[in-house]
Design an enzyme around this catalytic site. Structure first.
Site, PDB file in Angstrom:
ATOM      1  N   ASN A 116       0.834  -1.196   0.000  1.00 47.17           N
ATOM      2  CA  ASN A 116       0.000   0.000   0.000  1.00 47.17           C
ATOM      3  C   ASN A 116       0.868   1.246   0.000  1.00 47.17           C
ATOM      4  OD1 ASN A 116      -0.484   1.965   2.489  1.00 47.17           O
ATOM      5  ND2 ASN A 116       0.194  -0.006   3.329  1.00 47.17           N
ATOM      6  N   PHE A 120      -1.811   8.029   4.343  1.00 47.06           N
ATOM      7  CA  PHE A 120      -2.595   8.607   5.440  1.00 47.06           C
ATOM      8  C   PHE A 120      -3.836   9.345   4.926  1.00 47.06           C
ATOM      9  CE2 PHE A 120       1.271   9.171   8.536  1.00 47.06           C
ATOM     10  CZ  PHE A 120       1.341   7.809   8.680  1.00 47.06           C
ATOM     11  N   SER A 181       5.444   4.915   8.836  1.00 49.88           N
ATOM     12  CA  SER A 181       4.861   4.643   7.522  1.00 49.88           C
ATOM     13  C   SER A 181       5.826   5.099   6.438  1.00 49.88           C
ATOM     14  CB  SER A 181       3.530   5.377   7.358  1.00 49.88           C
ATOM     15  OG  SER A 181       3.096   5.308   6.011  1.00 49.88           O
ATOM     16  N   ASN A 248       5.683  -1.836  11.518  1.00 52.97           N
ATOM     17  CA  ASN A 248       4.898  -1.324  10.397  1.00 52.97           C
ATOM     18  C   ASN A 248       5.274  -2.098   9.136  1.00 52.97           C
ATOM     19  OD1 ASN A 248       3.302   0.482   8.778  1.00 52.97           O
ATOM     20  ND2 ASN A 248       3.745   2.118  10.226  1.00 52.97           N
TER      21      ASN A 248
END
Length: 350
Positions: A116, A120, A181, A248
């Site tokens: 992905n 956000f 992220s 993550n």
């Protein structure tokens, strides 16, 4: 049955479109109190042997849903009714933002993985706060994961996180600072201790000032060097954080640009967990995420020192009742080992 539906139907549709449809369906479920309560009674973990206490919060079971699915705190009750012990919403930013251009979500079915680069995408902290204030008709532990607004420069990152924390910390059962992220430019730079210390210090002041002191955790990347994992662990202990979520998504892959989750992440995620446990012992709550597919993975993470475990990609490939099934299997394993509670297994092989 779900495998057949996934292989013959769902995988033929755009991954993000399926995600949005699922969120909408669960949000609808959250507005149907009777059905929601019936499903919660049937599928949520209820056995005392599965209960876990961490940083002053009581969880009905150790397996929860990782951040990234319920980005806007729209359907936590519906998710909990399907068997998850907690739901981590977000990542939520202080200001709403559309995220990165599409396509930005890709299935790697053969590898049981997902890439992905969502960036956000969310409606912002004010919108999430409105939803989190609504009363709940089924019990659910809700963690809130906050990140940096993309347009905010690194020099103003602390103020941006603090703005989110002020709105969301009083409404969260626990708060997570996401600096890991790969899909927000420069975000992972904030994992450097020199930048992370003032950021976590400022957010912790906000969390500590809530009426019941909201527990604070930090989420780290699997791509950190071992010495940097150690440095973050030392900082968490120094600042008195409540825990670390490891890990993550990873950028170490050969596919589309973005973060990879799922089975390929399993080995590194477990290695980071073991390193954190060796460094911190039981002084921090460790939450293991990354590559969790079945009860064996959950059990292995608990034995290695995780008090809580999170999944997301495993749910995509495992079906709606994935968490309920794992909790049932986990209960049998606890009994088979002669334990009174799953918490007795935490760290046994650490």
């Amino acid at each position: 049955m779900y495998r057949l539906v996934f292989s013959q139907v769902l995988r033929r549709f755009d991954a993000e479109a399926v995600h949005r449809l699922t969120v909408s369906a669960l949000a609808l479920l959250a507005r149907l109190p009777l059905l929601k309560r019936l499903l919660h009674r049937a599928f949520a973990p209820h056995d005392p042997a599965l209960r876990v206490s961490a940083f002053g919060v009581h969880f009905p079971g150790p397996l929860g849903l990782a951040a990234g699915f319920d980005k806007d705190a729209a359907c936590a009750e519906g998710i909990a009714a399907l068997g998850f012990g907690h739901v981590e919403v977000g990542t939520i930013t202080a200001h709403g933002q559309p995220g990165n251009p599409r396509p930005r979500l890709f299935r790697l079915v053969r590898e049981r993985a997902v890439i992905n680069r969502m960036g956000f995408n969310n409606e912002g902290a004010h919108a999430a706060a409105r939803r989190l204030r609504k009363p709940r008709s089924v019990p659910v532990v809700v963690g809130v994961n906050i990140g940096k607004t993309k347009v905010v420069p690194e020099s103003e990152a602390t103020a941006d996180y603090v703005a989110s924390a002020r709105l969301l910390a009083p409404l969260a059962d626990y708060l997570v600072v996401n600096v890991s992220s790969p899909n927000t430019p420069g975000l992972r730079n904030l994992q450097a201790v020199s930048l992370l210390r003032p950021l976590l210090t400022a957010v912790k002041q906000v969390a500590d000032a809530t009426p019941r002191r909201t527990p604070l955790l930090v989420k780290i990347a699997p791509d950190l060097a071992d010495e940097d994992v150690d440095a973050v662990a030392e900082l968490a202990l120094e600042l008195g954080l409540d825990g670390i979520i490891a890990t993550n998504t990873t950028i170490r892959h050969g596919g589309e640009t973005g973060g990879l989750s799922g089975r390929p992440l399993k080995e590194r995620s477990l290695a980071v967990l073991r390193r954190l446990r060796a460094k911190t012992g039981d002084r921090l709550t460790l939450v293991s995420a990354g590559g969790v597919e079945d009860v064996d993975d959950v059990w292995e993470r608990i034995l290695a020192g995780a008090t809580l475990v999170q999944g997301y990609t495993g749910w995509i490939y495992g079906g709606p009742l994935w968490a309920a099934r794992i909790h049932r299997q986990l209960l049998r394993r606890v009994h088979r080992h002669g334990l009174k509670s799953v918490t007795e297994a935490v760290g046994r092989t650490a």
